[in-house]
Scaffold this active site. Structure first.
Site, PDB file in Angstrom:
ATOM      1  CD  GLU A  92     -14.663  30.625  -0.164  1.00  0.00           C
ATOM      2  OE1 GLU A  92     -13.653  29.924   0.069  1.00  0.00           O
ATOM      3  OE2 GLU A  92     -15.270  31.274   0.707  1.00  0.00           O
ATOM      4  CD  GLU A 147     -19.476  35.491  -0.906  1.00  0.00           C
ATOM      5  OE1 GLU A 147     -19.847  34.819   0.066  1.00  0.00           O
ATOM      6  OE2 GLU A 147     -19.009  34.997  -1.948  1.00  0.00           O
TER       7      GLU A 147
HETATM    8  C1  IPT Z   1     -19.427  31.926   0.738  1.00  0.00           C
HETATM    9  C2  IPT Z   1     -19.469  31.649  -0.725  1.00  0.00           C
HETATM   10  O1  IPT Z   1     -18.507  32.384  -1.406  1.00  0.00           O
HETATM   11  C3  IPT Z   1     -20.800  31.920  -1.326  1.00  0.00           C
HETATM   12  O2  IPT Z   1     -20.816  31.336  -2.599  1.00  0.00           O
HETATM   13  C4  IPT Z   1     -21.872  31.367  -0.469  1.00  0.00           C
HETATM   14  O3  IPT Z   1     -21.728  30.004  -0.341  1.00  0.00           O
HETATM   15  C5  IPT Z   1     -21.793  31.989   0.876  1.00  0.00           C
HETATM   16  O4  IPT Z   1     -20.586  31.703   1.449  1.00  0.00           O
HETATM   17  C6  IPT Z   1     -22.838  31.478   1.834  1.00  0.00           C
HETATM   18  O5  IPT Z   1     -24.106  31.498   1.370  1.00  0.00           O
HETATM   19  S1  IPT Z   1     -18.227  30.841   1.391  1.00  0.00           S
HETATM   20  C7  IPT Z   1     -18.566  30.607   3.078  1.00  0.00           C
HETATM   21  C8  IPT Z   1     -18.036  29.294   3.484  1.00  0.00           C
HETATM   22  C9  IPT Z   1     -17.944  31.680   3.897  1.00  0.00           C
END
Ligand code: IPT
Length: 992
Positions: free
Chosen positions: A429, A505
């Site tokens: 990010e 993710e």
């Molecule tokens: C995404 C992040 O990459 C991760 O670090 C964590 O924050 C996760 O979300 C949520 O828990 S970014 C999100 C804005 C899609």
């Protein structure tokens, strides 16, 4: 094995020096540091002496970076009045200052590279003697990780300073060491220019949180070494080449190898894979040092649009792992690292993304040893700039390039020798920018053997895999068909369309959930391009606290008085902060199981005749597993044995006949085969007998509906008192059941509310519907019940109601129809929505309250853990028994939990065995708790919930799905609970 890269030049301390004359103090200067040695491969030990400096140090905290002068670095400085502090550790977790949690927002004004005046600064002092046998001569001082900026002195001499919190830094110190009374002084600033590059979603935890050690580097010791060990799957041979400076010899006894550094040898080997993590012990001997090697042969390639290891497409069953311990923060010890990995392996997880920084290097050694695919991610995230359209983003500002390249180097050089690492990731990010491209080109040159990952640039210009986070199922499917929305740039689009796809993710494991895992897995198994992903995330980062009475609870954002924070968004893991698996982990284990066991050919009445066994692994056959069967009727075992399963290679399947139905089990009741794949022998990660996968196959469902026989009881009216029907007594005005078999209770009443889960709440920034907000707006947390009629017939009591919240004209007309026969009291509920229902229902069922002494639950149905419409894969049909207290799932922020799905019947009994039985028609979700849903809804922490006198029972005909909307897609259409006409029944009886 072409183009084995030579070592990077090792003369300058930073090959790219910071731009001169920024006029900023060192901690604000965007440069990575000064005086630090070039990075090198980390290894656990060699015959060169090492001295750990971990232990109790002296510590002083200042509020500002410049509050104190540097006199403390002088060896004779008197630190006797200072506090003591454990190193490694975080001072904010040792009573000095406080932790703070933000997800994407910087907790200070965004003005890169400047930081605020309030800059907690920890001065650390460590006094040490050298052991008597310390060899003297050159030595380096090693810092494994310091957040966020350190300035270092040894014996009064300043060595330099550095940033890059989760990366190693070393100084040459041999000439400064003396046998006794050395004083190491380290000034650590919480905030530095480096903080702008470290905006990961986690607690801000300053301190020296990884080990500090002294390493003798005798003349002729390895400055650095690199192990290149590829595998050619066509020939079954591995090629080894070890380079080092200075050169020396490499031996691998098991392979009969003895070769010079720089020389290549190609020999037959067993390859390293996450399923078969074969490591060969070797040794590198250079003039001044002998270094043990653990060599894994494998080759990673992107080929035919797929990510392949050793020539085969792999499927990533991964998790994102932060380093976290509920007491020690990111100071995670070796025992905890191993525990994480054993838990992962035991839950069928085969991959880790080291979100969002390189982990402690010992963790990677364990991944090599136990077998996990690793995406090693650089310590880089500038997410907070996204809140301002990426203005000023450091990854697109040349002033930061030295820092970015320094981070890339420190990761790659430190970790390059691990076979488990199959992808380098630029960071998380950060938007896009030239700095990222510079990192990518450096990495490609330095290590052409590993493809690159980065999710933040949709064009994939700098990466070798197409990666997204939280993509909806439908989008994943389009990508699987290589039919995704095109990029504007045709050339980039064509390139990306040829890339393999992964979800770096997905399935946000916050609170109750994640839902929808099975549906993702189906896509990964259907489309070869979709090579799996990494659930977000491994662990809840709740910090352990105790009430004055000693009860443990876990703190999240806001619990330390932070002026800016993101609440419990930091608790979104598959394990609770104490590493107890959450139901989400059980669900993941089942969904990603590497062997699928299903009903094969069908016989009469839908009974399975054979069992189909599919080997979903990428490399290993099934010889490590034995297949055990049991035959159960109504939850009771009538036979057990082992199935003979022929050899099944990776990706293949077989169908084997089921044994004959055991004679004893031919009686009435619902019959099931359960087939479990368990480890045949002990492995490095679990003992023989550990269950890897299972399946349940119908053995001819014989289910007698509970239609009570005998003559119908008649409704009696005690004088002016309650209405009596069989074992039940009813309030004559409200028509509510008030006692059963003589025990007082608060009878069943329609219920549609549930304490919103984190996924019901959904992240504040989510576009589109947020279920809990809609439910509250519709008033579902405050529905009222109007009794329109209590019709007592001869043998039927009918109660007609209208259930609706204030302020709206939609409602649920609900009719309760009671009958009784032979001591059984039967309730039929008919629900009819009226008006325009704007929202799905959280749940649809009845709620009742009974005496709290009914503390033991037994049920036949789904279990042993909780399950909701889209999270019930791990529940198997059986007879289960748990105390009511153990039915609760202690989500860090309390919320709906603990429902057991597909329940045929349940009992609640007292210590003396007497109690209540409920049979459902159809199956129902069964929930029992010692507090009401209103209390559960209001609680912020587990310690807000106090057991009351009553047990609240929820008998739900249906539940709305869970989804993953706390950060991702909502509930899939097939799991939504729309308001619609419904009918369901329960039969109540007493247990004596
Ligand atoms: C995404 C992040 O990459 C991760 O670090 C964590 O924050 C996760 O979300 C949520 O828990 S970014 C999100 C804005 C899609």
């Amino acid at each position: 094995m072409t183009g084995i890269p030579r070592h990077a030049p090792r003369t300058a301390s930073h090959a790219v020096e910071p731009p001169p004359g920024t006029g900023l103090p060192y901690f604000e200067d965007p440069s990575p540091g000064r005086g630090v040695l070039p990075p090198r491969a980390w290894y656990a030990g060699s015959d060169a002496a090492r001295l750990s400096l971990d232990g109790t140090w002296r510590f002083r905290l200042s509020e500002r970076a410049d509050a104190e002068d540097a006199a403390f670095a002088r060896p004779d400085f008197d630190d006797s009045s200072w506090a003591e502090l454990r190193v490694p550790g975080h001072w904010v977790l040792a009573g000095h200052g406080a932790p703070a949690y933000t997800n994407t927002a910087y907790p200070f004004p965004v003005d890169p590279p400047r930081v605020p005046d309030e800059n907690p600064t920890g001065d650390h002092r460590c006094r040490f003697d050298l052991p008597a046998d310390w060899p003297g001569g050159p030595a380096v001082l090693h810092f494994g990780g310091v957040e966020s900026c350190a300035r270092v002195w040894l014996n009064g001499q300043e060595l330099g300073h550095f940033k890059g919190s989760r990366l190693p830094h070393e100084f040459a110190v041999g000439q400064l060491l003396r046998p006794r009374g050395n004083v190491l002084a380290v000034r650590v600033h919480q905030w530095s220019s480096g903080s702008y590059l470290e905006d990961q979603d986690q607690w801000w935890l300053p301190g020296i949180f990884r080990g500090v050690s002294l390493h003798s580097r005798p003349d002729g010791a390895a400055v650095d070494h690199a192990v290149h060990a590829g595998f050619d799957h066509l020939t079954g041979r591995g090629t080894l080449c070890v380079t080092s400076e200075p050169g020396g010899r490499v031996t691998v006894p098991a392979l009969g190898l003895d070769l010079a550094t720089g020389e290549r040898a190609t020999v037959p080997v067993l390859p390293w894979t996450a399923e078969t993590p074969v490591l060969y012990d070797g040794e590198l001997t250079v003039p001044g040092e002998r270094i043990p090697l653990r060599i894994g042969f494998r080759t990673v390639r992107v080929e035919d649009g797929l990510l392949k290891v050793n020539g085969r497409r792999i499927l990533l069953r991964g998790v994102n792992r932060h380093e976290f311990h509920p007491r020690d923060g990111r100071a995670v010890g070796p025992g905890t690292m191993r525990r994480d990995l054993l838990l992962m392996k035991r839950h069928n997880i085969n991959a880790v993304r080291t979100s969002h920084y390189p982990p402690h290097p010992a963790f990677l050694e364990l991944c090599d040893e136990l077998g996990l695919w690793v995406v090693d991610e650089c310590d880089l995230e500038t997410h907070g700039f996204g809140r301002q359209e990426w203005r000023g983003n450091p990854v697109d500002d040349p002033r930061w390039e030295p820092a970015l390249l320094d981070r890339a180097r420190r990761m790659v050089e430190r970790d390059k020798n691990h076979p488990s690492i199959i992808l380098w990731s630029l960071g998380n990010e950060c938007g896009t920018g030239r700095g990222l491209s510079a990192m990518a080109s450096w990495m490609r040159r330095r290590d052409p053997s590993r493809p690159l990952h980065y999710e933040g640039d949709r064009s994939c210009a700098d990466t070798d895999v197409y990666s997204l986070m939280y993509a909806e199922h439908a989008e994943v499917e389009r990508i699987g068909r290589r039919a995704e929305e095109p990029l504007a740039d045709a050339a980039l689009d064509a390139r990306r369309r040829e890339l393999p796809f992964l979800l770096c993710e997905y399935a946000h494991a916050m609170g109750n959930g994640p839902g929808g895992l099975s549906e993702y897995q189906r896509l990964f198994e259907t489309y070869r391009r979709c090579q799996g992903g990494f659930v977000w995330e491994w662990i809840d980062h709740g910090l352990r606290r105790r009430t004055p009475q000693g009860e443990v609870w876990y703190a999240y954002g806001g619990d330390f008085g932070e002026e800016l924070h993101d609440g419990n968004f930091v608790c979104d893991g598959l394990v609770f902060p104490d590493r107890v698996p959450s139901p989400g982990l059980a669900e993941l284990k089942k969904v990603v199981e590497p062997v699928r066991i299903e009903a094969g050919g069908e016989g009469p009445g839908g009974a399975a005749r054979t069992v189909r066994i599919r080997n979903l692994q990428d490399f290993a056959d099934l010889s490590a597993l034995v297949f055990r069967w049991t035959y159960e009727v109504a939850g009771e075992e009538y036979g057990a044995g082992t199935l003979a399963v022929p050899e099944v290679t990776a990706g293949a399947e077989t169908e084997v006949p089921l044994p004959a139905v055991p004679d004893a089990g031919r009686g009435g009741g619902e019959a099931w085969w359960t087939v479990r794949a368990v480890l045949a022998d002990d492995t490095a990660w679990a003992a023989a007998g550990h269950e890897v996968a299972w399946g349940q196959l119908p053995a001819g469902i014989r289910r007698a509906p509970v239609v009570p026989s005998g003559t119908a009881a008649v409704v009696r009216r005690a004088d002016g008192g309650p209405l009596v029907l069989g074992p039940g007594a009813f309030d004559a005005v409200t028509g509510r059941l008030v006692s059963l078999g003589g025990s007082a209770l608060t009878g069943p009443q329609l219920d549609v509310w549930r304490a919103p889960t984190d996924n019901d709440e959904a992240a504040a920034w989510q576009a589109g519907p947020r279920p809990a907000t809609e439910w509250r707006r519709a008033g579902l947390d405050r529905v009222r019940h109007r009794v329109d009629a209590v019709d007592a017939g001869r043998d039927t009591l009918v109660v007609r109601t209208r259930v609706a919240p204030a302020g709206v004209d939609f409602a649920l007309r609900t009719v309760y129809r009671w009958t009784a026969r032979a001591g059984l009291l039967r309730l039929e509920v008919a629900v009819e929505p009226v008006g325009d229902w704007p929202v799905p229902l959280p749940r649809l069922g009845v709620r009742m309250a009974v005496c709290g002494s009914l503390g033991l639950a037994r049920w036949f149905g789904g279990g042993p853990g909780e399950g909701y419409p889209d999270t019930r894969a791990a529940c198997r049909v059986g007879r289960w028994e748990l105390p009511v207290d153990a039915l609760q799932t202690p989500y860090v922020r309390p919320q709906e939990n603990g429902a057991r799905p597909d329940v045929r019947w349940a009992t609640l009994t007292r210590a003396d065995g007497t109690g209540l039985r409920i049979d459902g028609e159809p199956d129902f979700f069964f929930t029992a708790r010692r507090w009401s849903d209103a209390e559960l809804t209001a609680a912020r922490h587990t310690t807000d919930l106090t057991p009351g006198e009553l047990l609240w029972l929820h008998l739900d005909h249906a539940q709305h799905g869970i989804g993953s909307r706390s950060c991702g897609p909502g509930v899939l259409p097939q799991h939504r609970l729309e308001a619609a006409p419904a009918g369901f029944a329960f039969t109540f009886s007493t247990v004596r």
